[in-house]
Write a protein that holds these residues in place. Structure first.
Motif, short mmCIF file in Angstrom:
data_model
loop_
_atom_site.label_atom_id
_atom_site.label_comp_id
_atom_site.label_asym_id
_atom_site.label_seq_id
_atom_site.Cartn_x
_atom_site.Cartn_y
_atom_site.Cartn_z
N SER A 758 44.55 40.92 34.64
CA SER A 758 44.03 42.21 34.20
C SER A 758 44.80 42.72 32.99
O SER A 758 44.22 43.35 32.08
CB SER A 758 44.10 43.24 35.34
N ALA A 765 41.05 43.78 24.78
CA ALA A 765 39.84 44.59 24.65
C ALA A 765 39.54 44.88 23.18
O ALA A 765 40.44 45.14 22.38
CB ALA A 765 39.99 45.91 25.42
N ALA A 774 36.13 45.07 27.21
CA ALA A 774 36.99 43.99 27.68
C ALA A 774 36.13 43.01 28.46
O ALA A 774 35.37 43.41 29.35
CB ALA A 774 38.11 44.54 28.56
N ALA A 786 37.51 43.52 37.41
CA ALA A 786 36.88 44.52 36.55
C ALA A 786 37.43 45.92 36.81
O ALA A 786 37.69 46.69 35.88
CB ALA A 786 35.36 44.50 36.76
N VAL A 789 41.06 46.22 35.38
CA VAL A 789 41.05 46.36 33.92
C VAL A 789 40.59 47.76 33.53
O VAL A 789 41.16 48.40 32.63
CB VAL A 789 40.16 45.28 33.28
N ARG A 790 39.54 48.23 34.18
CA ARG A 790 39.04 49.58 33.89
C ARG A 790 40.13 50.63 34.10
O ARG A 790 40.29 51.55 33.29
CB ARG A 790 37.84 49.89 34.80
N VAL A 800 34.05 47.14 30.99
CA VAL A 800 34.64 45.86 31.38
C VAL A 800 33.54 44.98 31.94
O VAL A 800 32.79 45.39 32.84
CB VAL A 800 35.74 46.06 32.44
#
Length: 865
Positions: A758, A765, A774, A786, A789-790, A800
């Protein structure tokens, strides 16, 4: 005057007038059109409709009733409750209007001491006979006899059949309750307490109460009356409404003390307190009559009632146990009229308290889901989310609204109600379809009337020479049936056991000079008639044919072993666990049995072993199995156990195994000595609802086969693990622990890999203007990656997109959504209309061309805004 005394005086009054006092039928209705008995006349319907000859010319009862049609309105008025008791007197072609009116007047004025100057009567506007009786025989002044129309004073069942005028008794409670002028002016001041139905006509087809025709007089005129016991108690106790009588007010007061609410202080709290009092009493009586919490049918109604009571207490501010505080109060108030609620309270409370514990778990789970959904919501929680909480988690809508309001959010209640209405419509359609699927009992009654009851030989013989009296095909009578058809065949006499009492029906054959048939099912659709489902395997058979009916002897041996085994297991459970472990249902077929019983927790391995040993010791002792016939009161006095919710005839069949060791009311087939069962092996124990457990077992030869399979399995395991049998549990336990440890290590590794990935994905991104994008391809969980990362890109609008062999996921933060982006739209566009989800998170199957899907999302993000 206490409610129990009101009941006693009613029964004594009509007993002295020559009526047979009939005990209340159980609340679960013995009627395919009803879940619960909802009126005093329900148990007498076959007599009133002329379907069955009544065993007495006149009867009286105090019938327990439940009505749940308008359950949401309970507590909002002070006159209606879910559980109520209906006093009734009935005449089957015996006395009619004058005696019915006289008996009602005497009890009201002399038996109960109601002021005759305050009693009003209404009659059907065309019923001059009833009007004259009230005026000239009773002496009621004309100004207190009111003629009313068909809507108010004419009774029918809503379908063609018996109907007739009625006369209602009202009591004037005085000017403090409303204006003068009689029942037509104010039915709060003038309270109806008795309805006398004069069943004398036959009605025809019609769409409503105003236009159906009267076809003529009935051959026999009947009386059906109904007096609301709670309403009369309220009048005689000088209280304003049914919630203040001696059977209900103490429950309400206990709820007020528990919650700190004060009855009469505000309307909302008053409604909730009345709901609690009504529902706790109703639940007590329903469980007493054998209803247990479930997800459908009667059990669902009980579950809903219990949960509404608990919810109402929660809304009044009390978070601790509810039913342990209130149910004993209801027990103490109802026991004078129904001693069984005290004698059986351990079983009743086990179900109720177990349901409260289950509901508390539901509330905790629902709260967790609601918290998550509220954190994602904008200014309002969607109706679909509220419906999901209600439908999936059983989370009440009013709690959803209340919790959302605390967060400053609204709930789309209209959307919720729309979805609820759609669900109700589907349920109604399903119910109609199910009802259409039932055979018309009228057809069976025609056969019964024409040919008489089936001579039943199942207890005496396995074979009989019989005659075919009817053939039924697809719900219609037929003259014959040929090879390959499956039809219903009614014989004049049969040795076949019809499915009942938890025992499956017999298997066997019907044969004739030019006919062979396999009996695949046997049912008793109406009392006295036995119908065989037969597959015609050769030739043809017609009405009047002579046939030889033969039960498969091996099938019957297995059936007898299983049914006697059910009684033995029941007695063993009670011997090991105590008398609270009472059967609530059973099913048995050759070689197999299952038994449901009341118990709050799962059985330990030691308890299961002890029950199994107690059952097999009873078999080894070769206890005698005896069948005796006696009256129902005599059977109960001897401690015979009955299945809750079942309706029994006046004479019952009692099956004893070892005398008092096992003594139950039962109509099944049994062995002659317990040793003939062979052996019993418990194969399973599980939960089938709050406070209810199920044991399964095999008997006879099936028990031997089961134990042989278990032996072979243990032998193979010992051989594969190279371990002596006695050491298998420890060896397998060690292997399981090693597997769990390996799984924990693997999960920790996956989490570290996800976290590391992540970071790399977030750092890579791209800034596309309206939002950061991303993207990643992974073999790990795409949704978890996801979301991680968000979260790392918080503070900027971020999209994402993650692809893996397991799926394609797009996640957006709130900033990206405010920029006009939607995860659902992005996924559907990238995957050619497939997949979807919410604006914050959506997913679909992994695309064949991942590069093109990611490029599509990049283009959509760059054009946003």
């Amino acid at each position: 005057m206490r409610t129990a005394e009101v009941k006693r005086r009613f029964l004594d009054h009509f007993s002295a007038a020559g009526h047979t006092v009939v005990p209340s039928a159980p609340l679960p209705a013995d009627d395919p059109t009803l879940l619960f008995v909802n009126a005093g006349m329900v148990p007498f319907k076959p007599y009133l409709l002329g379907q069955v000859s009544p065993p007495y010319p006149r009867a009286a009862s105090v019938q327990k009733c439940v009505r749940t049609l308008d359950i949401e309105e309970v507590g909002k008025t002070t006159r209606h409750g879910t559980f109520f008791q209906m006093n009734g007197n009935f005449s089957f072609g015996d006395y009619f209007k004058e005696e019915a009116i006289r008996l009602a007047w005497e009890l009201s004025t002399e038996g109960y001491g109601l002021d005759p100057e305050r009693i009003w009567a209404t009659v059907y506007h065309e019923d001059d006979e009833a009007y004259t009786i009230w005026r000239d025989v009773i002496g009621l002044p004309e100004e207190r006899i009111v003629r009313r129309g068909k809507k108010d004073n004419f009774w029918s069942m809503g379908v063609p059949g018996p109907c007739g005028p009625c006369s209602e008794l009202y009591y004037d409670r005085g000017p403090a309750y409303g204006p003068e002028g009689g029942p037509e002016v104010d039915e709060d001041r003038y309270l109806e307490f008795w309805n006398l139905v004069f069943m004398q006509y036959e009605r025809g087809e019609g769409t409503d109460k105003e236009d159906y025709p009267i076809l003529g007089e009935l051959p026999a005129r009947n009386i059906d009356t109904g007096m609301g016991l709670e309403r009369v108690a309220a009048l005689l106790q000088g209280v304003d409404n049914i919630y203040e009588i001696d059977e209900i007010k103490p429950i309400l007061d206990a709820a007020a003390t528990l919650t700190g609410a004060r009855y009469g202080a505000n309307k909302a709290d008053d409604v909730r307190l009345r709901v609690v009092a009504d529902h706790v009493r109703t639940a007590l009586m329903m469980i007493s009559d054998g209803v247990t919490p479930a997800n459908e049918g009667r059990g669902y109604v009980l579950r809903r009632i219990l949960r509404r009571a608990i919810r109402a207490v929660r809304l009044l501010g009390h978070d601790g146990p509810v039913l342990p505080e209130l149910l004993p109060v209801a027990r103490d108030r109802m026991a004078p009229s129904y001693p069984e609620v005290a004698a059986d309270f351990e079983r009743i409370s086990a179900y109720a308290y177990g349901e409260e514990q289950a509901f508390d778990a539901t509330l905790r789970q629902g709260n967790a889901v609601l918290d998550r959904e509220l954190s994602r919501a904008g200014t309002a929680l969607p109706g679909a989310t509220a419906f999901q909480l209600h439908d999936t988690y059983g989370f009440p809508i009013d709690l959803t609204v209340e919790i959302a309001a605390e967060r400053g959010l609204e709930v789309d209640v209209d959307g919720f109600r729309r979805l609820m209405d759609e669900q109700r419509q589907r349920a109604k359609q399903d119910a109609r379809a199910k009802k259409r699927g039932h055979a018309d009992t009228g057809l069976y009654r025609d056969v019964l009337d024409r040919s008489g009851p089936t001579e039943w030989l199942a207890y005496q013989s396995l074979e009989s020479d019989s005659a075919v009296v009817a053939i039924l095909r697809d719900g219609l009578p037929a003259e014959s049936a040929g090879e390959g058809e499956i039809v219903g065949i009614v014989l004049d006499r049969t040795p076949f056991y019809a499915e009942s009492g938890g025992q499956d029906s017999d298997a066997g054959t019907l044969t004739g000079p030019s006919f062979t048939g396999e009996v695949i099912d046997v049912q008793r659709p109406v009392k006295g008639l036995i119908v065989h489902q037969v597959r015609v395997t050769g030739g043809s058979v017609g009405v009047g044919s002579a046939v030889h009916a033969a039960v498969d002897p091996e099938w019957r041996v297995g059936a007898r072993q299983a049914h006697s085994g059910t009684h033995v297991v029941h007695a063993a459970l009670r011997e090991v666990l105590g008398p609270a472990a009472l059967q609530s249902g059973s099913y048995n077929r050759p070689g197999y049995l299952r038994l449901d019983f009341s118990w709050r927790g799962g059985l330990s391995a030691a308890a299961r072993s002890e029950v199994e040993e107690a059952a097999n010791l009873a078999i080894r002792r070769d206890l005698p199995v005896e069948v005796r016939y006696m009256s129902l009161p005599e059977a109960r006095s001897q401690g015979a156990l009955a299945l809750f919710g079942e309706t029994y005839d006046d004479e019952v069949r009692v099956v004893e195994i070892g005398g008092a060791w096992s003594r139950e009311l039962c109509g099944g087939t049994h062995v002659d000595h317990s040793a003939q069962i062979g052996s019993i092996a418990l194969t399973g124990e599980s939960s089938v609802g709050a406070g209810q457990r199920r044991v399964e077992a095999v008997t006879g030869l099936e028990a031997f086969r089961y134990l042989a399979r278990e032996r072979d399995l243990v032998s193979r395991l010992a051989e594969q693990l190279n371990t002596p049998r006695a050491e298998l549990p420890d060896r397998i336990g060690a292997l399981v622990e090693r597997m769990k440890q390996a799984e924990r290590q693997a999960q920790e590794l996956r989490e570290r890999l996800l976290k590391a990935e992540s970071v790399a994905v977030a750092d890579a991104a791209r800034d596309l203007g309206p939002a950061l994008l991303a993207t990643a391809r992974t073999d790990l969980d795409p949704r978890v990656l996801a979301e991680l990362v968000r979260d790392r890109l918080a503070g900027r609008a971020a999209v994402v997109a993650v692809s893996s062999p397991g799926g394609f996921v797009v996640a957006l933060n709130q900033e990206a959504q405010k920029a006009g982006l939607s995860a659902g739209v992005l996924v559907r566009t990238a995957l050619d209309g497939k997949g979807g989800g919410s604006p914050a998170l959506a997913q679909g199957k992994a695309p064949a061309d991942v590069d093109t899907a990611l490029a599509t999302i990049a283009e959509l993000v760059s054009r946003a805004g």
